[in-house]
Design a protein around this motif. Structure first.
Motif, PDB file in Angstrom:
ATOM      1  N   UNK A   1      -3.271   2.835   8.313  1.00 46.09           N
ATOM      2  CA  UNK A   1      -2.725   2.097   7.191  1.00 46.09           C
ATOM      3  C   UNK A   1      -3.382   2.451   5.873  1.00 46.09           C
ATOM      4  N   UNK A   2      -4.685   2.565   5.877  1.00 41.61           N
ATOM      5  CA  UNK A   2      -5.384   2.782   4.622  1.00 41.61           C
ATOM      6  C   UNK A   2      -5.550   4.267   4.309  1.00 41.61           C
ATOM      7  N   UNK A   3      -5.834   5.047   5.346  1.00 42.54           N
ATOM      8  CA  UNK A   3      -6.058   6.475   5.108  1.00 42.54           C
ATOM      9  C   UNK A   3      -4.915   7.333   5.630  1.00 42.54           C
ATOM     10  N   UNK A   4      -3.835   6.693   5.994  1.00 41.33           N
ATOM     11  CA  UNK A   4      -2.687   7.423   6.521  1.00 41.33           C
ATOM     12  C   UNK A   4      -3.076   8.443   7.590  1.00 41.33           C
TER      13      UNK A   4
ATOM     14  N   UNK B   1      -6.588   0.680  10.935  1.00 42.21           N
ATOM     15  CA  UNK B   1      -7.185   0.871   9.601  1.00 42.21           C
ATOM     16  C   UNK B   1      -7.031   2.315   9.152  1.00 42.21           C
TER      17      UNK B   1
ATOM     18  N   UNK C   1       0.513   4.352  -2.564  1.00 40.30           N
ATOM     19  CA  UNK C   1       0.315   5.745  -2.145  1.00 40.30           C
ATOM     20  C   UNK C   1       1.253   6.691  -2.879  1.00 40.30           C
TER      21      UNK C   1
ATOM     22  N   UNK D   1     -19.888   6.644   0.317  1.00 43.76           N
ATOM     23  CA  UNK D   1     -20.030   5.390  -0.413  1.00 43.76           C
ATOM     24  C   UNK D   1     -21.118   4.480   0.120  1.00 43.76           C
TER      25      UNK D   1
ATOM     26  N   UNK E   1       0.149   9.623  -5.595  1.00 47.87           N
ATOM     27  CA  UNK E   1       0.547  11.030  -5.447  1.00 47.87           C
ATOM     28  C   UNK E   1       1.080  11.584  -6.752  1.00 47.87           C
TER      29      UNK E   1
ATOM     30  N   UNK F   1       0.823  -1.212   0.000  1.00 46.84           N
ATOM     31  CA  UNK F   1       0.000   0.000   0.000  1.00 46.84           C
ATOM     32  C   UNK F   1       0.853   1.256   0.000  1.00 46.84           C
TER      33      UNK F   1
ATOM     34  N   UNK G   1     -15.368   8.887   2.978  1.00 47.18           N
ATOM     35  CA  UNK G   1     -15.511   7.659   2.204  1.00 47.18           C
ATOM     36  C   UNK G   1     -16.688   6.833   2.711  1.00 47.18           C
TER      37      UNK G   1
ATOM     38  N   UNK H   1     -10.057   2.757  -1.895  1.00 47.02           N
ATOM     39  CA  UNK H   1     -10.443   3.114  -0.530  1.00 47.02           C
ATOM     40  C   UNK H   1     -11.851   2.625  -0.208  1.00 47.02           C
TER      41      UNK H   1
ATOM     42  N   UNK I   1      -7.600   5.424  -6.742  1.00 47.78           N
ATOM     43  CA  UNK I   1      -7.466   5.475  -5.283  1.00 47.78           C
ATOM     44  C   UNK I   1      -8.837   5.453  -4.608  1.00 47.78           C
TER      45      UNK I   1
END
Lengths: 131, 131
Positions: free
Chosen positions: B85-88, B82, A14, B101, A18, A10, B97, A75, A71
DNA sequence: ACTTAAAGATTACACCTGTAATCGTTGTCA
DNA sequence: TGACAACGATTACAGGTGTAATCTTTAAGT
């Protein structure tokens, strides 16, 4: 179409989200903070290509890599999976956990409220459309 | 203290969080829907005990298993991971999201709003307390 | 023309995971 | 009391992951 990207991979995604396309060397540079060997990063690029989530164009004898998936789509996918696996689909509980545990800032609270208002408007509109 | 519970193992934890202590046989029964061999379930119980997230008391020659960690703590931990890792760590993006969604129901929207109001009150209170 | 350096390809290897099967022990039924 | 059944323990084994090192090819410099 469950996308399978590992945690370490991941980080590579990322970078490419970017900015892309990038050569492997450039990706390595941008991943300095991860403190991975250049070899490791190249392994990840390779695996990502095999998984079909990264593509490349040739530039001489080297490749320029780009993401092959959006992305946002990614997500949304991950979020869906997280909701199902950890909260067994219970959206309320997920929201409560985030809101309560993370101590949202005033800013984040307001942002979220505006999101909710938008959403409500949309709902209303849809209801009207149906009739 | 990063808890490490695999996806399949989470299903076992969920059973024990619903009710405990349970014998392995009982756990197996409650996992019918997963359609796993009894052996598989026992492997998971074993691994969970080794990981320290499940404990047991002996009842004759068999064990009665219980969770050794709180569900809330676990959920908070997973959510934190989560988000990172996924959304920093970008909470706003994560919320957006989910809200956008997942098409929250009217009910979920209202629930979330009430959560937010509570949160705001708490913030206000804290600010007052400081002074 | 040779050597070398750099890029991608291939191979390595240990640990985790999913998914069991087999082993050793022991309570139980005939 | 002897065979069996059920329990936990141990072992199995392929595929994914983290983390690279080695191999092969080829552009580039001397």
């Amino acid at each position: 179409m469950t996308i399978r990207v590992s945690e370490a991979e991941k980080n590579v995604m990322d970078i490419l989200w970017q900015e892309s396309p990038l050569s492997s060397t450039e990706v390595v540079e941008k991943l300095q903070s991860q403190d991975w060997s250049e070899k490791t990063v190249k392994t990840f690029l390779n695996r990502l290509v095999k998984k079909g989530v990264v593509t490349y164009q040739k530039d001489g004898r080297r490749y320029l890599y780009s993401p092959a998936i959006e992305r946002d789509e990614f997500l949304a996918d991950e979020s869906e999976g997280f909701l199902d696996k950890v909260f067994k689909g219970n959206m309320k509980e997920l929201l409560a956990t985030f809101v309560e545990n993370k101590q949202l800032s005033k800013d984040e609270l307001n942002y979220l409220k505006s999101l909710l208002d938008d959403q409500e408007d949309k709902d209303d509109k849809e209801r009207d459309d149906v009739k």
